[in-house]
Design a protein around this motif. Structure first.
Motif, PDB file in Angstrom:
ATOM      1  N   GLU A 159      49.381  35.247 -21.803  1.00 52.54           N
ATOM      2  CA  GLU A 159      49.032  33.835 -21.976  1.00 52.54           C
ATOM      3  C   GLU A 159      47.630  33.553 -21.463  1.00 52.54           C
ATOM      4  O   GLU A 159      46.852  32.830 -22.087  1.00 52.54           O
ATOM      5  N   ALA A 160      47.304  34.099 -20.281  1.00 49.76           N
ATOM      6  CA  ALA A 160      45.938  33.925 -19.777  1.00 49.76           C
ATOM      7  C   ALA A 160      44.950  34.559 -20.744  1.00 49.76           C
ATOM      8  O   ALA A 160      43.909  33.986 -21.063  1.00 49.76           O
ATOM      9  N   ALA A 161      45.298  35.742 -21.250  1.00 50.87           N
ATOM     10  CA  ALA A 161      44.364  36.470 -22.107  1.00 50.87           C
ATOM     11  C   ALA A 161      44.142  35.764 -23.429  1.00 50.87           C
ATOM     12  O   ALA A 161      43.005  35.649 -23.881  1.00 50.87           O
ATOM     13  N   ASN A 162      45.196  35.247 -24.059  1.00 48.03           N
ATOM     14  CA  ASN A 162      44.924  34.690 -25.388  1.00 48.03           C
ATOM     15  C   ASN A 162      44.171  33.377 -25.327  1.00 48.03           C
ATOM     16  O   ASN A 162      43.384  33.077 -26.205  1.00 48.03           O
ATOM     17  N   ASN A 163      44.351  32.630 -24.243  1.00 49.17           N
ATOM     18  CA  ASN A 163      43.542  31.419 -24.128  1.00 49.17           C
ATOM     19  C   ASN A 163      42.111  31.738 -23.740  1.00 49.17           C
ATOM     20  O   ASN A 163      41.175  31.058 -24.167  1.00 49.17           O
ATOM     21  N   ALA A 164      41.928  32.772 -22.908  1.00 52.46           N
ATOM     22  CA  ALA A 164      40.567  33.183 -22.583  1.00 52.46           C
ATOM     23  C   ALA A 164      39.870  33.704 -23.832  1.00 52.46           C
ATOM     24  O   ALA A 164      38.684  33.462 -24.046  1.00 52.46           O
ATOM     25  N   ALA A 165      40.621  34.405 -24.681  1.00 55.65           N
ATOM     26  CA  ALA A 165      40.024  34.941 -25.902  1.00 55.65           C
ATOM     27  C   ALA A 165      39.618  33.825 -26.853  1.00 55.65           C
ATOM     28  O   ALA A 165      38.593  33.922 -27.539  1.00 55.65           O
ATOM     29  N   ALA A 166      40.405  32.748 -26.876  1.00 54.45           N
ATOM     30  CA  ALA A 166      40.045  31.622 -27.733  1.00 54.45           C
ATOM     31  C   ALA A 166      38.692  31.065 -27.314  1.00 54.45           C
ATOM     32  O   ALA A 166      37.853  30.730 -28.153  1.00 54.45           O
ATOM     33  N   GLY A 167      38.454  30.999 -25.999  1.00 55.28           N
ATOM     34  CA  GLY A 167      37.144  30.554 -25.515  1.00 55.28           C
ATOM     35  C   GLY A 167      36.080  31.601 -25.799  1.00 55.28           C
ATOM     36  O   GLY A 167      34.983  31.278 -26.252  1.00 55.28           O
ATOM     37  N   GLY A 168      36.416  32.861 -25.541  1.00 53.30           N
ATOM     38  CA  GLY A 168      35.440  33.927 -25.736  1.00 53.30           C
ATOM     39  C   GLY A 168      34.981  34.035 -27.176  1.00 53.30           C
ATOM     40  O   GLY A 168      33.806  34.276 -27.449  1.00 53.30           O
ATOM     41  N   SER A 169      35.910  33.818 -28.113  1.00 58.17           N
ATOM     42  CA  SER A 169      35.532  33.975 -29.515  1.00 58.17           C
ATOM     43  C   SER A 169      34.594  32.864 -29.979  1.00 58.17           C
ATOM     44  O   SER A 169      33.973  32.968 -31.029  1.00 58.17           O
ATOM     45  N   MET A 170      34.491  31.798 -29.172  1.00 57.46           N
ATOM     46  CA  MET A 170      33.524  30.743 -29.505  1.00 57.46           C
ATOM     47  C   MET A 170      32.099  31.211 -29.206  1.00 57.46           C
ATOM     48  O   MET A 170      31.141  30.690 -29.778  1.00 57.46           O
ATOM     49  N   VAL A 171      31.948  32.149 -28.264  1.00 57.80           N
ATOM     50  CA  VAL A 171      30.602  32.523 -27.827  1.00 57.80           C
ATOM     51  C   VAL A 171      29.771  33.105 -28.964  1.00 57.80           C
ATOM     52  O   VAL A 171      28.686  32.590 -29.254  1.00 57.80           O
ATOM     53  N   PRO A 172      30.252  34.158 -29.653  1.00 58.52           N
ATOM     54  CA  PRO A 172      29.415  34.677 -30.735  1.00 58.52           C
ATOM     55  C   PRO A 172      29.226  33.675 -31.865  1.00 58.52           C
ATOM     56  O   PRO A 172      28.186  33.664 -32.512  1.00 58.52           O
ATOM     57  N   MET A 173      30.223  32.810 -32.074  1.00 59.02           N
ATOM     58  CA  MET A 173      30.062  31.825 -33.137  1.00 59.02           C
ATOM     59  C   MET A 173      28.914  30.869 -32.815  1.00 59.02           C
ATOM     60  O   MET A 173      28.074  30.571 -33.644  1.00 59.02           O
ATOM     61  N   LEU A 174      28.885  30.384 -31.568  1.00 64.90           N
ATOM     62  CA  LEU A 174      27.883  29.385 -31.211  1.00 64.90           C
ATOM     63  C   LEU A 174      26.503  30.013 -31.022  1.00 64.90           C
ATOM     64  O   LEU A 174      25.493  29.375 -31.292  1.00 64.90           O
ATOM     65  N   THR A 175      26.453  31.248 -30.516  1.00 63.08           N
ATOM     66  CA  THR A 175      25.142  31.791 -30.186  1.00 63.08           C
ATOM     67  C   THR A 175      24.564  32.661 -31.291  1.00 63.08           C
ATOM     68  O   THR A 175      23.356  32.716 -31.464  1.00 63.08           O
ATOM     69  N   LEU A 176      25.408  33.378 -32.025  1.00 60.01           N
ATOM     70  CA  LEU A 176      24.898  34.300 -33.034  1.00 60.01           C
ATOM     71  C   LEU A 176      25.213  33.847 -34.449  1.00 60.01           C
ATOM     72  O   LEU A 176      24.654  34.352 -35.403  1.00 60.01           O
ATOM     73  N   GLY A 177      26.129  32.902 -34.574  1.00 58.45           N
ATOM     74  CA  GLY A 177      26.540  32.512 -35.909  1.00 58.45           C
ATOM     75  C   GLY A 177      27.524  33.496 -36.503  1.00 58.45           C
ATOM     76  O   GLY A 177      27.741  33.521 -37.710  1.00 58.45           O
ATOM     77  N   ILE A 178      28.097  34.359 -35.658  1.00 52.83           N
ATOM     78  CA  ILE A 178      29.084  35.334 -36.122  1.00 52.83           C
ATOM     79  C   ILE A 178      30.399  35.014 -35.446  1.00 52.83           C
ATOM     80  O   ILE A 178      30.485  35.066 -34.218  1.00 52.83           O
TER      81      ILE A 178
END
Lengths: 155, 506
Positions: B307-326
């Protein structure tokens, strides 16, 4: 087997895609080294390699779908098509009421509840989306005509 | 640090705007409801509601805040059906069933639900904090990327996708290629040449992103629900009065921390989202802390880790989207498409050019996480009641919502047939064990990939050597190779080791 059939169909589509990429697409003139045809050419080759991989080593044998389920899926698709067809002519409320009732009935809802669900979804959806959120939904040519005739009668 | 603080100030100013604040709350609430519905995961929820959110005519930051709220709300809600029904809403919630459901069956449903809510909260918040620290720096670095580096980045993204997502590498790659091929339909922007339009005016501008998303995810999900209809009704376990104890949290605190870190960094990897993160976190915890062999029988740590991991991953997956457009996951690919619909090009420039969008989104995630915890602890009974909604009403409702969404945006009944057709394609793909996230990733990244490749070759005058001329590109190709080779090597090694043990046992 299911894998292979699907891959074969996709391969046919991809070959068509490749033929177009290699013969049809051409820019009348261009300055860039890569024209509009190069990227599709690359993609078609990658896709064909992958498809050959799937054909070589398929991993799904059966779709595992019983006949009754196929029938139900077919019915669902037909209903969706009918819903699409009737969306504009009948308007959102009527089309949704029909579709909601039919679909719920097929999936095993009790008769009257399915009807209540369909009609409720149509009316509530209209009120929520059009009246409250100001979205654009079809009123329906048929419904409009009926409403108009009522109005002229009242006059 | 300065940029982070001033950025956060901008962001919170946007997010605390009463209207946006309300949207965060509404998004989280609706997201949790959707996540709680058995079988409906975050990606389907966002896909079905995206056109409606777009149709409401909000400013881009508000619409994005709403969608992001739905996204992590659904990640949150997914645990409810996992714990009470043993039916995961999506692949990311599968691991939650392993220890969550045994706890509920032992009469500790309340404790399991509240513990997982706290674990989700910590994982999510941890990810947002890391994200606000890392993202601006990464964005600053990414500004220096040349077109050739972008090509390398895409190769890396698709390599990690192919190696980590789905059952079969070839099928994942094929799915991504199908997405890329779909994206070539329409007028070529560089030369104005028609490609694969066959003279149909409706697709001159390309296939609409919304139609692909709603078709492949919403409608395919509907057909899957229809398919599974007759196979028995689901029985929900009751929510009781038990609640999370301090002792539980104390026991699980290192688990939660480790899993949050794992989740965040796996989330950052392009293409791999919550499902990989929760599986890796669970596996790691099992190896580290499972001394008594209690994992899988209702161990609190086994529940907290995924549970901790999948919510952290939801946040983490925003990083490349916002910074790299990927995008870092299928769902963020949809959010990226949403940004493009608002004419915002996600990527390194977004933090400087549209700070209100980028930072507003980040700030709303802080608020959203708190809101989710507050909503979830007392209202869990209400969400649990969603589980008892009969599928025969839920299924037509998905179609009705999808039709409303598509019609209000495009206003063309022709597209209603298109989503039905794409839904059928999506159902077949799922049935044949293709995962659909690569398709949407390929579709979203198609033009970016092609344009950067063409630009790079224009710069070099047609010399393909430019693609490997730069240390950044080389590094990314190296990472791509690593991400493909490492899992194969690890699998080999563990197989050899277990093979060795068997030999010893003989």
């Amino acid at each position: 087997m299911a894998d292979r059939i699907f891959a074969a169909v996709l391969l046919a589509v991809t070959i068509g895609y490749a033929v177009i990429a290699f013969t049809v697409i051409k820019a009348p003139f261009q300055y860039d080294p890569l024209g509009p045809e190069s990227w599709p050419q690359i993609l078609s080759i990658v896709a064909m390699l992958c498809l050959l991989g799937v054909l070589w080593r398929p991993d799904v044998d059966h779709m595992d779908v019983p006949k009754a389920v196929w029938f139900r899926l077919g019915a669902a698709v037909v209903m969706l098509m009918a819903y699409s067809r009737l969306y504009e002519p009948l308007g959102f409320v009527v089309a949704t009421a029909l579709f909601g009732t039919a679909m719920a009935l097929m999936l095993g809802a009790p008769r009257w509840r399915a009807l209540a669900f369909g009609v409720g979804a149509g009316i509530a959806g209209w009120l929520l989306c059009v009246t409250l959120m100001d979205l654009n939904l079809p009123e329906g040519a048929v419904v409009e005509a009926v409403l108009e005739s009522f109005q002229t009668e009242a006059n | 640090m300065d940029t982070v603080l001033s950025g956060l100030a901008t962001g919170f100013a946007v997010a605390f705007d009463p209207f946006n604040l309300m949207l965060v709350l509404v998004g989280c609430f609706v997201g949790t409801l959707i996540g709680a519905l058995p079988g409906l995961g975050p990606i389907n929820g966002v896909a079905i509601l995206l056109p409606i959110a777009y149709g409401l005519g909000f400013p881009p930051e508000s619409a994005l805040i709403l969608l992001a709220g739905i996204y992590y709300g659904a990640e949150y809600g997914g645990r409810i059906s996992s714990i009470l029904l043993n039916v995961p809403g999506d692949a990311g919630a599968v691991m939650t069933t392993l220890d969550g459901n045994p706890m509920a069956r032992a009469g500790q449903a309340g404790r399991a639900l509240s513990l997982s809510a706290v674990a989700s909260f910590i994982g999510g918040t941890f990810a947002v904090i890391l994200m606000s620290l890392f993202a601006p720096g990464l964005a600053k670095f990414a500004v220096t990327f040349s077109p050739a580096d972008y090509v390398a980045l895409m190769v890396f993204a698709f390599a990690s996708l192919a190696s980590l997502v789905g059952k079969s590498t070839v099928k994942t790659l094929l799915g991504a290629t199908i997405g890329l091929m779909l994206a070539t339909i329409g007028i070529d922007a560089n030369t104005g040449v028609n490609r694969y339009t066959f003279g149909i005016p409706d697709i001159l501008a390309g296939i609409d992103f919304l139609i692909v998303v709603v078709g492949l995810f919403g409608m395919a999900e509907l057909l899957t629900l229809v398919e599974h209809q007759a196979r028995g009704t689901l029985k929900s376990l009751p929510v009781d009065k038990s609640f999370v104890q301090w002792a539980d949290l104390k026991l699980a605190k290192w688990t939660i921390l480790r899993s949050s870190i794992i989740g965040f960094f796996i989330g950052i990897l392009p293409g791999t989202g919550a499902s990989v993160a929760s599986a890796v976190a669970y596996g790691t915890e099992k190896r580290i802390s499972d001394k008594e062999g209690t994992f899988g029988t209702g161990d609190v740590r086994g529940l907290a880790a995924p549970e901790a991991a999948n919510n952290a991953a939801a946040g983490g997956s925003m990083v490349p989207m916002l910074t790299l457009g990927i995008p870092g996951s299928g769902t963020t690919a949809i959010l990226l498409g949403a940004l493009l619909m608002f004419n915002i090009q996600p990527g390194p420039m977004m933090f400087t050019q549209r700070p209100e969008v980028a930072w507003g989104l980040v700030a709303s995630m802080y608020i959203g996480n708190v809101a989710l915890l507050v909503i979830n602890l007392p209202l869990v009974g209400l969400f649990a009641r969603m589980l008892t909604i009969p599928q025969h009403y839920l299924t037509p409702l998905i179609a009705i919502l999808a039709f409303i969404g598509i019609y209000t945006i495009v206003g063309n009944p022709h597209d209603l047939y298109m989503i039905t057709g794409l839904g059928l394609l999506g159902w077949f793909l799922r049935k044949l064990e293709f995962s659909l996230a690569p398709v949407i990733l390929g579709f979203v990244l198609g033009s970016l990939f092609e344009n950067n490749l063409r630009r790079a070759l224009s710069i070099s005058g047609g010399d393909w050597g430019i693609l490997v001329a730069d240390w950044k590109s080389l590094l990314l190709y190296g990472l791509a190779l690593l991400v493909v080779v490492l899992p194969i090597w690890l699998a080999r090694r563990s197989r050899k080791r277990s093979g060795g043990q068997e030999a010893m046992a003989d």
